[in-house]
Design a protein around this motif. Structure first.
Motif, short mmCIF file in Angstrom:
data_model
loop_
_atom_site.label_atom_id
_atom_site.label_comp_id
_atom_site.label_asym_id
_atom_site.label_seq_id
_atom_site.Cartn_x
_atom_site.Cartn_y
_atom_site.Cartn_z
N THR A 215 -3.43 34.43 50.90
CA THR A 215 -3.82 35.57 50.06
C THR A 215 -4.75 36.53 50.78
N ALA A 222 -0.04 36.43 43.46
CA ALA A 222 0.03 35.03 43.01
C ALA A 222 0.83 34.24 44.03
N ASN A 259 1.63 40.90 41.30
CA ASN A 259 1.68 40.79 39.84
C ASN A 259 2.05 42.10 39.15
#
Length: 804
Positions: A215, A222, A259
């Protein structure tokens, strides 16, 4: 970042609108199509076709512009047929409406040069097909930012995957990124195998260790983890921690999803189960039993276990690993009751020890192995004595020893043993065992007996003693009777035993050697059957011992006596026509006087020579002064003067021949002499004489086998001349028939006629011939005819010529 998909798991392909692949980043797409999921297309909305093998794509541009693409099947076959359908903008999966772009053109049917299809800025139509209609391309779309479109790719014919390249000016949302790429941080997870059963390559992993690494600084992403790439692309069947790997190594696929936009990226890493540090399987640790514990036969001793560390690590840094030793595998696993470094084995002769090799940083990463602690027994050794003859010419108790002769006693005849010899008890001064000159009598030699398999050794003492007792010399004599008179014979050396030990105690052992040094050192013993290597006379040596207590070395003279020098066979001939005369037969001594030998004839005579007067076989055995004999066989064959049985004459012909038929014991040759005693044909082996001129001859037959004599016999060949010249010049003055005379067919009649048949002359065999006159007058040159009636009844008629 580009996005390239290759989906091969048919059950999870995005074949329905609800599973459509979200396209991000204007990247090429590589996908396969298999199956249709739900049939969501009707003929009224898709250029007269429906789903055959389809994949759904969802496209949302983030800028205004044109939207186009080129689809290229992986196979270049013109029969590979792809169609497509575009719905939107902002269509709903439950209410797609009509396709705003579609192409169902078949490239093979339409005569296209390739099997490509798509939307571009040069095409003007918005739909085409099916079959031969169109050229596979329709015009691209003018799109606005934020609008969403569904593109259905369908393959009605063929089986290859495809590549889709976006064209036009509209751009898509960028997918999230894998932060580990820019940070150069490895995502691979490596764990030691800490779950039972150990060393099977399967254990637990915390996949979420990679979430912050992937990340990075992204806040709207996600992360889900998947066991297959297709699951990750479609976004199904996530896996969670703690996770047990199903392969070693195993690839895990991380799906990074934005997202907000739904765009995603796929990242992968490996799970690796470390089954423990590398090591080299150690060989057994072998030591010889020793006196460190006061007993060198109990199979126990002290082992320095750490001495195996370097072998086990095989070049690895000992600072990175811990090595400990245990009694059992369970102890090694639990690190319970490790052995001390100096370990005194508890199981005699052979004990298993287990080794734990573990990473110093992560002690859970360990490997377990084992090897044997082997305590080898020392070989048995036996003190013994070696008694040697004092045979070096000086009776002083010092001589050369072959120490290796004692090895059987020193080792107890045990195989796999070697012996070393030393003159000092500390065994630092080693000597050659093959040839050692003692310095004392007796003298102790200190030996080391080694097991050549294990290397373990023991000590024994060898006592050297010198005996000065002598044995007797001996002689053996053989006649050279083996059929080859070369001075070499095979002796039975045991025949010399009685001479060698004459006057010595009974029970002695006698061994024979070719050289004195061999006898002294007891090497190269001879067999009892021995063929001398030096012709006629050779000295070998006998060694006499009593249970290896030496009595002496003797000379044994081997003599091969020569046989009488005579020929073994002879052939003579006796002329039967000389009987009762005698011929002499003798033994035929060569290069010596006959008086130096004795003789024994098959007739019973004992003289050098005998007389015989008939054929036969006679044998004489000649013996010389050494008692060696040789036999001569004399064959007397018959010969004799010939007996002429018949002489056949074929005469009054163009080729007069004489054939002599004889009998007798000889071998005969034949000669022909004319009436003037001139040799017409010299002696020959053939009985036939050819081209014999008419006349009187003598046939001579002589014996060439033994020159037994010559026999002669007269023979006559009848014939006549073809012409005569009565001119009184001394040549051919008369015509007459040859071969008849007062001594051969004297009553033969000869009549001569002229060409008209008139009788001219009648001759007798005793007359000189016709001179060409008739009633005192010369007859003219001409042919005249004659008739001969021989006394033996034969009649010949022919003609001849009279010429001047």
């Amino acid at each position: 970042m580009s996005l390239a998909f290759q989906l091969d798991t048919y059950a999870q392909n995005p074949t329905d609108c609800s599973d459509a692949v979200i396209v991000c980043g204007n990247s090429n797409i590589n996908l396969n199509v298999n199956g249709i999921g739900r049939q969501e297309l009707g003929f009224g909305q898709n250029c007269s076709s429906q789903e055959n093998n389809s994949v759904w794509l969802k496209v949302t541009p983030v800028t205004d512009g044109t939207l186009g693409f080129t689809l290229k099947p992986s196979s270049s076959s013109i029969n590979e047929d792809y169609d497509f359908f575009v719905f939107g903008p902002n269509a709903d999966c439950n209410n797609l409406g009509l396709a705003i772009r579609c192409s169902t053109t078949n490239p093979s049917s339409s005569g296209a040069s390739n099997n490509h299809t798509g939307m571009n800025g040069t095409a003007n139509d918005t739909s085409e097909g099916p079959g031969a209609n169109g050229n596979s391309f329709v015009s691209w779309l003018n799109v606005s930012a934020g609008d969403t479109y569904f593109i259905v790719i369908d393959r009605p014919i063929g089986n290859s995957a495809f590549n889709l390249e976006w064209t036009g000016t509209a751009e898509f949302s960028d997918p999230p990124t894998d932060a580990s790429i820019t940070s150069s941080t490895s995502k691979n997870l490596e764990n030691c195998d800490v779950t039972l059963p150990y060393n099977d390559g399967f254990t637990f992993f915390n996949l979420e260790e990679n979430t912050p690494i992937i990340t990075g600084s992204q806040t709207d992403a996600a992360i889900t983890y998947h066991a297959s790439e297709s699951d990750a692309i479609i976004g199904i069947t996530p896996i969670s921690s703690p996770y047990t790997n199903i392969a070693n190594p195993q690839t895990i696929y991380a799906r990074i999803t934005n997202n907000s936009t739904g765009c995603f990226e796929i990242s992968e890493f490996n799970l690796v189960v470390n089954t423990g540090p590398d090591f080299l399987q150690p060989a057994d640790y072998e030591l010889c039993d020793n006196m460190d514990d006061g007993n060198d036969k109990n199979g126990r001793t002290t082992f320095t276990l750490s001495s195996k560390n370097s072998e086990i690590l095989d070049g690895q840094d000992l600072n990175d690993l811990n090595i400990t030793y245990y009694e059992s595998s369970a102890d090694a696993e639990s690190k319970n009751n490790p052995h001390p470094d100096l370990y005194y084995n508890t199981t005699a002769f052979n004990e298993v020890v287990f080794v734990r090799i573990e990473d110093k940083i992560n002690s859970l990463c360990r490997s377990i192995t084992s090897f044997n602690l082997v305590t080898n027994p020392n070989p048995e050794a036996f003190d013994t004595t070696l008694l040697q003859c004092d045979e070096d010419g000086i009776s002083d108790g010092f001589t050369n020893f072959n120490l290796t002769e004692a090895e059987a006693n020193l080792t107890g005849k045990t195989p796999d043993r070697s012996v070393r010899y030393f003159t000092d008890n500390a065994r630092t001064i080693e000597v050659n065992g093959d040839a050692f000159l003692n310095s004392q009598n007796p003298q102790i030699i200190y030996t080391e007996i080694t097991n050549t398999v294990t290397g373990c050794f023991s000590f024994a003492e060898l006592t050297l003693a010198v005996s000065t007792t002598n044995s007797n010399n001996a002689t053996l004599t053989l006649c050279d009777n083996d059929g080859v008179e070369d001075g070499l014979e095979t002796f039975n050396l045991n025949n010399a035993d009685s001479q060698v030990v004459n006057g010595l105690p009974v029970g002695l052992n006698i061994y024979y050697y070719e050289t004195y040094n061999d006898a002294l050192l007891e090497t190269n013993e001879l067999n009892s059957d021995y063929t001398n290597t030096i012709p006629y006379n050779q000295t070998i040596f006998a060694r006499v011992e009593n249970a290896n207590d030496c009595y002496g070395i003797s000379e044994v003279e081997l003599t091969v006596a020569k046989l009488p020098e005579i020929d073994s066979v002879a052939l003579l001939y006796y002329c039967l026509n000389t009987y009762p005369e005698f011929i002499e037969l003798n033994a035929g001594i060569v290069n010596d006087l006959p008086s130096n030998y004795s003789y024994s004839w098959s007739t019973g005579a004992t003289t050098y020579a005998i007389n015989v007067n008939e054929p036969g076989i006679h044998m004489v055995t000649v013996t010389n002064t050494t008692g060696c004999s040789k036999t001569k066989t004399i064959t007397v064959e018959a010969s004799g003067i010939a007996e002429i049985n018949d002489i056949k004459v074929d005469d009054v012909s163009n080729n007069n021949t004489i054939t002599v038929l004889t009998s007798g014991e000889g071998v005969y040759e034949y000669r022909l002499i004319n009436s003037n005693n001139v040799v017409v044909a010299p002696y020959q082996s053939e009985v036939l004489f050819e081209n014999v001129r008419p006349g009187d001859y003598t046939v001579s037959v002589k014996d060439t086998k033994n020159d037994c004599g010559v026999i002669n016999k007269k023979v006559y060949v009848i014939g006549f001349p073809k012409f005569f010249t009565p001119n009184n010049d001394g040549f051919h003055d008369t015509w007459q028939v040859y071969g008849i005379s007062s001594s051969n067919q004297p009553n033969s009649e000869i009549t001569i006629y002229n060409r008209f048949g008139k009788l001219i002359k009648t001759l007798k065999a005793t007359e000189d011939g016709w001179n060409g006159l008739f009633n005192g007058e010369k007859l003219p040159s001409d042919d005249y005819w004659f008739s001969i009636k021989l006394e033996d009844g034969r009649i010949f008629k022919d003609h001849f010529t009279l010429k001047y």
